[in-house]
Motif scaffolding. Sequence first.
Motif, PDB file in Angstrom:
ATOM      1  N   HIS A  43     104.798 108.440  24.319  1.00 19.00           N
ATOM      2  CA  HIS A  43     105.618 108.297  23.659  1.00 19.00           C
ATOM      3  C   HIS A  43     105.424 106.642  23.369  1.00 19.00           C
ATOM      4  O   HIS A  43     105.417 105.947  22.846  1.00 19.00           O
ATOM      5  CB  HIS A  43     106.517 108.307  23.199  1.00 19.00           C
ATOM      6  CG  HIS A  43     105.985 110.126  22.942  1.00 19.00           C
ATOM      7  ND1 HIS A  43     106.299 111.587  23.113  1.00 19.00           N
ATOM      8  CD2 HIS A  43     106.694 110.206  21.935  1.00 19.00           C
ATOM      9  CE1 HIS A  43     106.019 112.012  22.206  1.00 19.00           C
ATOM     10  NE2 HIS A  43     106.318 112.002  21.291  1.00 19.00           N
ATOM     11  N   GLN A  44     107.015 106.173  24.855  1.00 13.74           N
ATOM     12  CA  GLN A  44     107.021 105.055  24.641  1.00 13.74           C
ATOM     13  C   GLN A  44     106.423 104.528  26.251  1.00 13.74           C
ATOM     14  O   GLN A  44     106.379 103.361  26.238  1.00 13.74           O
ATOM     15  CB  GLN A  44     108.797 105.506  25.178  1.00 13.74           C
ATOM     16  CG  GLN A  44     109.717 105.305  24.087  1.00 13.74           C
ATOM     17  CD  GLN A  44     109.529 104.307  22.936  1.00 13.74           C
ATOM     18  OE1 GLN A  44     109.748 102.954  23.408  1.00 13.74           O
ATOM     19  NE2 GLN A  44     110.202 105.168  22.070  1.00 13.74           N
TER      20      GLN A  44
ATOM     21  N   ARG B 299     110.677 109.871  16.409  1.00 11.85           N
ATOM     22  CA  ARG B 299     110.179 110.122  17.716  1.00 11.85           C
ATOM     23  C   ARG B 299     109.172 110.502  17.652  1.00 11.85           C
ATOM     24  O   ARG B 299     108.233 109.989  18.288  1.00 11.85           O
ATOM     25  CB  ARG B 299     111.609 111.098  19.069  1.00 11.85           C
ATOM     26  CG  ARG B 299     110.354 110.775  20.143  1.00 11.85           C
ATOM     27  CD  ARG B 299     111.451 111.036  20.672  1.00 11.85           C
ATOM     28  NE  ARG B 299     109.814 111.587  22.365  1.00 11.85           N
ATOM     29  CZ  ARG B 299     109.908 111.218  22.922  1.00 11.85           C
ATOM     30  NH1 ARG B 299     110.324 110.310  23.093  1.00 11.85           N
ATOM     31  NH2 ARG B 299     109.515 112.398  23.765  1.00 11.85           N
ATOM     32  N   LYS B 300     108.966 111.500  16.580  1.00 13.77           N
ATOM     33  CA  LYS B 300     107.182 111.687  16.691  1.00 13.77           C
ATOM     34  C   LYS B 300     106.620 110.973  15.493  1.00 13.77           C
ATOM     35  O   LYS B 300     105.507 110.146  16.169  1.00 13.77           O
ATOM     36  CB  LYS B 300     107.492 113.001  15.355  1.00 13.77           C
ATOM     37  CG  LYS B 300     107.885 114.124  16.101  1.00 13.77           C
ATOM     38  CD  LYS B 300     106.560 114.314  16.914  1.00 13.77           C
ATOM     39  CE  LYS B 300     106.911 116.065  16.771  1.00 13.77           C
ATOM     40  NZ  LYS B 300     105.969 116.624  17.929  1.00 13.77           N
ATOM     41  N   CYS B 301     106.858 109.588  15.340  1.00  4.11           N
ATOM     42  CA  CYS B 301     106.241 108.172  14.949  1.00  4.11           C
ATOM     43  C   CYS B 301     106.001 107.270  15.735  1.00  4.11           C
ATOM     44  O   CYS B 301     105.951 105.978  15.324  1.00  4.11           O
ATOM     45  CB  CYS B 301     106.967 107.601  13.739  1.00  4.11           C
ATOM     46  SG  CYS B 301     106.972 108.522  12.210  1.00  4.11           S
ATOM     47  N   CYS B 302     106.606 107.671  16.945  1.00  7.50           N
ATOM     48  CA  CYS B 302     106.615 106.561  18.160  1.00  7.50           C
ATOM     49  C   CYS B 302     105.128 106.750  19.166  1.00  7.50           C
ATOM     50  O   CYS B 302     105.415 105.720  20.281  1.00  7.50           O
ATOM     51  CB  CYS B 302     107.534 106.519  19.120  1.00  7.50           C
ATOM     52  SG  CYS B 302     108.726 105.256  18.201  1.00  7.50           S
ATOM     53  N   ARG B 303     104.577 107.784  18.253  1.00  8.83           N
ATOM     54  CA  ARG B 303     103.389 108.416  19.457  1.00  8.83           C
ATOM     55  C   ARG B 303     102.402 107.169  19.122  1.00  8.83           C
ATOM     56  O   ARG B 303     102.074 106.677  18.259  1.00  8.83           O
ATOM     57  CB  ARG B 303     103.332 109.471  18.939  1.00  8.83           C
ATOM     58  CG  ARG B 303     103.833 110.354  18.876  1.00  8.83           C
ATOM     59  CD  ARG B 303     103.354 111.861  18.955  1.00  8.83           C
ATOM     60  NE  ARG B 303     102.808 111.991  17.570  1.00  8.83           N
ATOM     61  CZ  ARG B 303     101.937 113.042  16.631  1.00  8.83           C
ATOM     62  NH1 ARG B 303     102.010 114.734  17.407  1.00  8.83           N
ATOM     63  NH2 ARG B 303     101.306 113.320  16.096  1.00  8.83           N
TER      64      ARG B 303
ATOM     65  N   TRP C  74     116.450 110.637  14.016  1.00 13.19           N
ATOM     66  CA  TRP C  74     115.711 110.896  15.569  1.00 13.19           C
ATOM     67  C   TRP C  74     113.987 111.774  15.450  1.00 13.19           C
ATOM     68  O   TRP C  74     113.482 110.964  16.712  1.00 13.19           O
ATOM     69  CB  TRP C  74     116.794 111.506  16.089  1.00 13.19           C
ATOM     70  CG  TRP C  74     116.373 111.190  17.983  1.00 13.19           C
ATOM     71  CD1 TRP C  74     116.438 109.335  18.588  1.00 13.19           C
ATOM     72  CD2 TRP C  74     115.657 112.214  18.548  1.00 13.19           C
ATOM     73  NE1 TRP C  74     115.516 110.225  19.399  1.00 13.19           N
ATOM     74  CE2 TRP C  74     115.356 111.340  20.151  1.00 13.19           C
ATOM     75  CE3 TRP C  74     115.150 113.220  18.354  1.00 13.19           C
ATOM     76  CZ2 TRP C  74     115.249 112.225  20.969  1.00 13.19           C
ATOM     77  CZ3 TRP C  74     115.126 113.744  19.392  1.00 13.19           C
ATOM     78  CH2 TRP C  74     114.949 113.228  20.786  1.00 13.19           C
ATOM     79  N   TYR C  75     114.574 112.553  15.827  1.00 14.87           N
ATOM     80  CA  TYR C  75     113.448 113.591  15.965  1.00 14.87           C
ATOM     81  C   TYR C  75     112.147 113.432  14.700  1.00 14.87           C
ATOM     82  O   TYR C  75     110.897 112.969  15.515  1.00 14.87           O
ATOM     83  CB  TYR C  75     112.909 114.583  15.146  1.00 14.87           C
ATOM     84  CG  TYR C  75     112.297 115.601  16.022  1.00 14.87           C
ATOM     85  CD1 TYR C  75     111.678 116.344  16.624  1.00 14.87           C
ATOM     86  CD2 TYR C  75     111.272 116.298  14.299  1.00 14.87           C
ATOM     87  CE1 TYR C  75     110.787 117.251  16.731  1.00 14.87           C
ATOM     88  CE2 TYR C  75     109.853 117.448  15.219  1.00 14.87           C
ATOM     89  CZ  TYR C  75     110.323 117.643  16.219  1.00 14.87           C
ATOM     90  OH  TYR C  75     109.028 118.167  16.068  1.00 14.87           O
ATOM     91  N   THR C  76     111.750 112.281  13.769  1.00 12.91           N
ATOM     92  CA  THR C  76     110.917 111.536  13.040  1.00 12.91           C
ATOM     93  C   THR C  76     111.017 110.704  13.644  1.00 12.91           C
ATOM     94  O   THR C  76     109.627 110.624  14.080  1.00 12.91           O
ATOM     95  CB  THR C  76     111.292 112.226  11.175  1.00 12.91           C
ATOM     96  OG1 THR C  76     111.645 113.194  11.084  1.00 12.91           O
ATOM     97  CG2 THR C  76     110.338 111.524  10.528  1.00 12.91           C
TER      98      THR C  76
ATOM     99  N   TRP D  12     112.776 101.615  13.409  1.00 13.04           N
ATOM    100  CA  TRP D  12     114.275 102.248  14.775  1.00 13.04           C
ATOM    101  C   TRP D  12     115.582 101.716  14.076  1.00 13.04           C
ATOM    102  O   TRP D  12     116.710 102.281  13.477  1.00 13.04           O
ATOM    103  CB  TRP D  12     113.862 102.502  15.465  1.00 13.04           C
ATOM    104  CG  TRP D  12     115.317 103.489  16.512  1.00 13.04           C
ATOM    105  CD1 TRP D  12     116.146 102.232  17.494  1.00 13.04           C
ATOM    106  CD2 TRP D  12     115.935 104.313  15.890  1.00 13.04           C
ATOM    107  NE1 TRP D  12     117.226 103.397  17.402  1.00 13.04           N
ATOM    108  CE2 TRP D  12     116.569 104.730  16.974  1.00 13.04           C
ATOM    109  CE3 TRP D  12     115.430 105.202  15.557  1.00 13.04           C
ATOM    110  CZ2 TRP D  12     117.672 105.539  17.155  1.00 13.04           C
ATOM    111  CZ3 TRP D  12     116.262 106.200  15.166  1.00 13.04           C
ATOM    112  CH2 TRP D  12     117.155 106.486  16.033  1.00 13.04           C
TER     113      TRP D  12
ATOM    114  N   ARG E 209     104.374 103.977   9.887  1.00 18.18           N
ATOM    115  CA  ARG E 209     105.447 104.315  10.394  1.00 18.18           C
ATOM    116  C   ARG E 209     106.064 102.874   9.190  1.00 18.18           C
ATOM    117  O   ARG E 209     105.850 101.929   8.579  1.00 18.18           O
ATOM    118  CB  ARG E 209     106.173 103.281  10.810  1.00 18.18           C
ATOM    119  CG  ARG E 209     106.344 104.429  12.235  1.00 18.18           C
ATOM    120  CD  ARG E 209     106.714 104.001  13.600  1.00 18.18           C
ATOM    121  NE  ARG E 209     105.684 102.960  14.089  1.00 18.18           N
ATOM    122  CZ  ARG E 209     105.421 102.759  15.540  1.00 18.18           C
ATOM    123  NH1 ARG E 209     106.331 103.401  16.023  1.00 18.18           N
ATOM    124  NH2 ARG E 209     104.119 102.257  15.787  1.00 18.18           N
TER     125      ARG E 209
END
Length: 169
Positions: free
Chosen positions: A93-94, A72-76, A68-70, A23, A19
């Motif tokens: 994810h979270q 979220r994908k980086c929070c995997r 937001w989508y990107t 955020w 990342r």
Amino acid sequence: MIERLPDKDGMRYSLTPNRSISWPALVRVWLGLVAVTSLVVVFMVLAGAWLVVPFAGLELAAVGAGLWYTARKCCRREVITFGPRVVRVEKGHQCREQEWELPRQSVRVYLEPKPHPFAPERMWLRSLDEEIPLADFLNARDSRELMTLLQSQGLPVTRRTQAAAGLWF
């Protein structure tokens, strides 16, 4: 990114995508775009081009949704725990959304060839009748590091070969 976590039962590793921005910083960038776009829109409306307003709103909504989508994908996150008898894989994810416990003596690592020279090899953990894709978000260097780590844990590695799919391959 591969990070070693403390664990009382064995070795534990956390796998996350790289990342480049957090955020809160991403929200600040988006708010900066909103401010600049709003300033331009105000001048356009004062000049009589009021039709710019809905399109600017749609543009900001699309950029915000993409960010937001990107993010979220980086929070995997995937966590692999190597215990004395089991290998545990957790994904989410979270929070933990999926979990597998595989008997360590039957776990194998399967590698699929690279689709092109800059792509990492795809990995799977396989045990008996289960096949779990592993860390498909890692870059090539981190993927090689993970492979070394899995081999150091005593997991055998098998490379899959793909037959040519057509004349151009």
